[in-house]
Write an enzyme that holds these catalytic residues in place. Sequence first.
Site, PDB file in Angstrom:
ATOM      1  N   GLU A   1      -3.713   0.000   8.312  1.00 43.65           N
ATOM      2  CA  GLU A   1      -2.511   0.380   9.075  1.00 43.65           C
ATOM      3  C   GLU A   1      -2.613  -0.153  10.494  1.00 43.65           C
ATOM      4  O   GLU A   1      -3.657  -0.009  11.142  1.00 43.65           O
ATOM      5  CB  GLU A   1      -2.361   1.913   9.188  1.00 43.65           C
ATOM      6  CG  GLU A   1      -1.843   2.592   7.949  1.00 43.65           C
ATOM      7  CD  GLU A   1      -1.716   4.108   8.112  1.00 43.65           C
ATOM      8  OE1 GLU A   1      -1.474   4.590   9.238  1.00 43.65           O
ATOM      9  OE2 GLU A   1      -1.873   4.806   7.101  1.00 43.65           O
TER      10      GLU A   1
ATOM     11  N   GLU B   1      -7.272   8.700   6.234  1.00 47.30           N
ATOM     12  CA  GLU B   1      -7.526   9.381   7.509  1.00 47.30           C
ATOM     13  C   GLU B   1      -7.938  10.847   7.368  1.00 47.30           C
ATOM     14  O   GLU B   1      -7.210  11.754   7.800  1.00 47.30           O
ATOM     15  CB  GLU B   1      -6.294   9.293   8.418  1.00 47.30           C
ATOM     16  CG  GLU B   1      -5.859   7.872   8.726  1.00 47.30           C
ATOM     17  CD  GLU B   1      -4.796   7.795   9.820  1.00 47.30           C
ATOM     18  OE1 GLU B   1      -4.289   8.843  10.238  1.00 47.30           O
ATOM     19  OE2 GLU B   1      -4.499   6.675  10.268  1.00 47.30           O
TER      20      GLU B   1
ATOM     21  N   HIS C   1      -2.758  11.094   0.749  1.00 46.29           N
ATOM     22  CA  HIS C   1      -2.272  10.844   2.111  1.00 46.29           C
ATOM     23  C   HIS C   1      -1.644  12.152   2.602  1.00 46.29           C
ATOM     24  O   HIS C   1      -0.438  12.247   2.820  1.00 46.29           O
ATOM     25  CB  HIS C   1      -1.271   9.686   2.108  1.00 46.29           C
ATOM     26  CG  HIS C   1      -1.042   9.046   3.443  1.00 46.29           C
ATOM     27  ND1 HIS C   1      -1.204   7.701   3.682  1.00 46.29           N
ATOM     28  CD2 HIS C   1      -0.635   9.569   4.630  1.00 46.29           C
ATOM     29  CE1 HIS C   1      -0.901   7.425   4.946  1.00 46.29           C
ATOM     30  NE2 HIS C   1      -0.547   8.545   5.551  1.00 46.29           N
TER      31      HIS C   1
ATOM     32  N   TYR D   1      -4.216   2.195  16.078  1.00 48.02           N
ATOM     33  CA  TYR D   1      -2.964   2.229  16.839  1.00 48.02           C
ATOM     34  C   TYR D   1      -3.167   2.037  18.338  1.00 48.02           C
ATOM     35  O   TYR D   1      -2.432   1.322  18.987  1.00 48.02           O
ATOM     36  CB  TYR D   1      -2.215   3.542  16.572  1.00 48.02           C
ATOM     37  CG  TYR D   1      -1.661   3.577  15.175  1.00 48.02           C
ATOM     38  CD1 TYR D   1      -0.444   2.974  14.881  1.00 48.02           C
ATOM     39  CD2 TYR D   1      -2.388   4.133  14.125  1.00 48.02           C
ATOM     40  CE1 TYR D   1       0.048   2.937  13.585  1.00 48.02           C
ATOM     41  CE2 TYR D   1      -1.899   4.107  12.818  1.00 48.02           C
ATOM     42  CZ  TYR D   1      -0.685   3.510  12.563  1.00 48.02           C
ATOM     43  OH  TYR D   1      -0.198   3.464  11.282  1.00 48.02           O
TER      44      TYR D   1
ATOM     45  N   ARG E   1       0.862  -1.190   0.000  1.00 47.14           N
ATOM     46  CA  ARG E   1       0.000   0.000   0.000  1.00 47.14           C
ATOM     47  C   ARG E   1       0.897   1.239   0.000  1.00 47.14           C
ATOM     48  O   ARG E   1       1.746   1.390   0.881  1.00 47.14           O
ATOM     49  CB  ARG E   1      -0.899  -0.010   1.242  1.00 47.14           C
ATOM     50  CG  ARG E   1      -1.696   1.255   1.415  1.00 47.14           C
ATOM     51  CD  ARG E   1      -2.664   1.234   2.607  1.00 47.14           C
ATOM     52  NE  ARG E   1      -3.316   2.518   2.665  1.00 47.14           N
ATOM     53  CZ  ARG E   1      -3.251   3.367   3.691  1.00 47.14           C
ATOM     54  NH1 ARG E   1      -2.622   3.052   4.797  1.00 47.14           N
ATOM     55  NH2 ARG E   1      -3.836   4.535   3.620  1.00 47.14           N
TER      56      ARG E   1
ATOM     57  N   ASN F   1      -7.591   2.046  10.153  1.00 49.91           N
ATOM     58  CA  ASN F   1      -6.261   2.200  10.758  1.00 49.91           C
ATOM     59  C   ASN F   1      -6.421   2.232  12.269  1.00 49.91           C
ATOM     60  O   ASN F   1      -7.257   2.977  12.791  1.00 49.91           O
ATOM     61  CB  ASN F   1      -5.601   3.509  10.315  1.00 49.91           C
ATOM     62  CG  ASN F   1      -5.256   3.514   8.831  1.00 49.91           C
ATOM     63  OD1 ASN F   1      -5.406   2.506   8.149  1.00 49.91           O
ATOM     64  ND2 ASN F   1      -4.785   4.656   8.351  1.00 49.91           N
TER      65      ASN F   1
HETATM   66  C1  FCB Z   1      -1.271   7.331  10.715  1.00 43.24           C
HETATM   67  C2  FCB Z   1      -0.834   7.847   9.364  1.00 43.24           C
HETATM   68  C3  FCB Z   1       0.524   7.361   8.930  1.00 43.24           C
HETATM   69  C4  FCB Z   1       1.489   7.309  10.086  1.00 43.24           C
HETATM   70  C5  FCB Z   1       0.897   6.533  11.225  1.00 43.24           C
HETATM   71  C6  FCB Z   1       1.812   6.364  12.400  1.00 43.24           C
HETATM   72  O1  FCB Z   1      -2.128   8.230  11.305  1.00 43.24           O
HETATM   73  O2  FCB Z   1      -1.774   7.498   8.374  1.00 43.24           O
HETATM   74  O3  FCB Z   1       0.980   8.180   7.894  1.00 43.24           O
HETATM   75  O4  FCB Z   1       1.829   8.573  10.475  1.00 43.24           O
HETATM   76  O5  FCB Z   1      -0.274   7.162  11.663  1.00 43.24           O
END
Ligand code: FCB
Length: 451
Positions: free
Chosen positions: A353, A169, A124, A297, A81, A295
Amino acid sequence: MDIIAKLGSPFSKPDFTIGVATSSFQIEGDAEHREKSIWDTFCETPGKIADHSHGLVACEHVKHWESDIDIIDALNVDAYRFSVSWPRVIRQDGSVNDDGLAFYIGLLDRLIEKGIRPYVTLYHWDLPQYLEDEGGWLNRQTAYAFEKYAEVVVKAFGNRVYSYATLNEPFCSAYLGYEVGIHAPGMVGKEFGKKAIHHLLLAHGLAMRVLREHAPTIESGIVLNFTPFYPASNEEKDVIATKLAHDHHNDWYIKPLIHGEYPELIKHIPNAHKPDVHPGDMEVISESIDFLGVNYYTRARVQDNGSEDPHQMPPAEGKETTAMGWEVFPQGLTDLLVQLHRDYTLPPIIITENGLASDDEMTPDGQVKDLQRQRYLNSHMNAVADAMAQGVNITGYFVWSLMDNFEWALGYEKRFGILYVDYDSQVRTLKDSAKSLQAMLVKRKALHNQG
Ligand code: FCB
């Protein structure tokens, strides 16, 4: 430490896509052959980037793309990607930069030759500065400029692309960029965020129509980031604040796409903060999508502080965190996916992500022992498998990121890659996480080949 590959895990199935991800501004460099983007301007503004760095050189991917693809190939992933840089494709005078397009076409051809499926993101975050000069995402015309750019790209790439995402995002573009100002273009004001997101979503819908017309067989969708919110206590006010945070930061982005309307909250925010919605916009925005990119985290815990912006608390004492200070909370990914599945009728989900930053260092003999990343990827892949076991349709998983890169306002200090990048020599080295992912993918391929 082994990364998943447990026999029977959905990750071991041939129809589940496993890939690695990057984005244009974060890796490409070669700024002299493209127009300036809002991130170039932001980097030039004192105090905006933690280590005072910029994206002019980054990982010099434009120079090293061939060896980068060789590494991706050696990892044995199914898919790669990456994003296209709008300022590399459309010049300020509106003409098409054929050399810019040719770079991506060469990349796509090589990926196809190697049997790696290209997942292309059209935007992006690197908006051409010449459009920001006209108001950027606060200007409705930017959505139409995106529509045109999408058409140029989609026609030029033809059937080389496996999957398109319009935006990555949009929360970050709109909220971080135009409301709290920690991302480019660095605007601050409650009156800006929701206006910007409306134009971003409109741009998405217009581009979806372009994709439907010119690439009807390519699976197309959008990538959103989500933070699952949890109340800091059982007190009713914290529970209410948590719902408010969810409406502002998650639902505001997905509801218009799927239901063609903003959350109820729109009735309660001041008029000055409301988006400028024209008749027909919500139909464009809710054009059907073939997949939803998610995405993930970390999570956030929410405490009521009496304001319309509920306080997001730092991770509790004793919780494992990453180099970003983010709590490691795989259960949040399962909860999020199950909640999305419960609240909406969705197309297949792809985890576009997932990953973490760690303070990686190379040993004198050239190893990078990123044990925390291996644990993180493992536990989050298992979290995805748990959601699938609960009925959520998830068809792929991409690690963020292929290589260490320019981490936006944090510069090069935060290393998210499974490849370690030495920014002086531009040498890439497989961290232990990359080696274990590779081992898993090689085993998986052998299994598939046995039939
Ligand atoms: C996301 C982004 C990516 C990177 C990660 C850690 O928010 O899409 O570009 O910065 O976080």
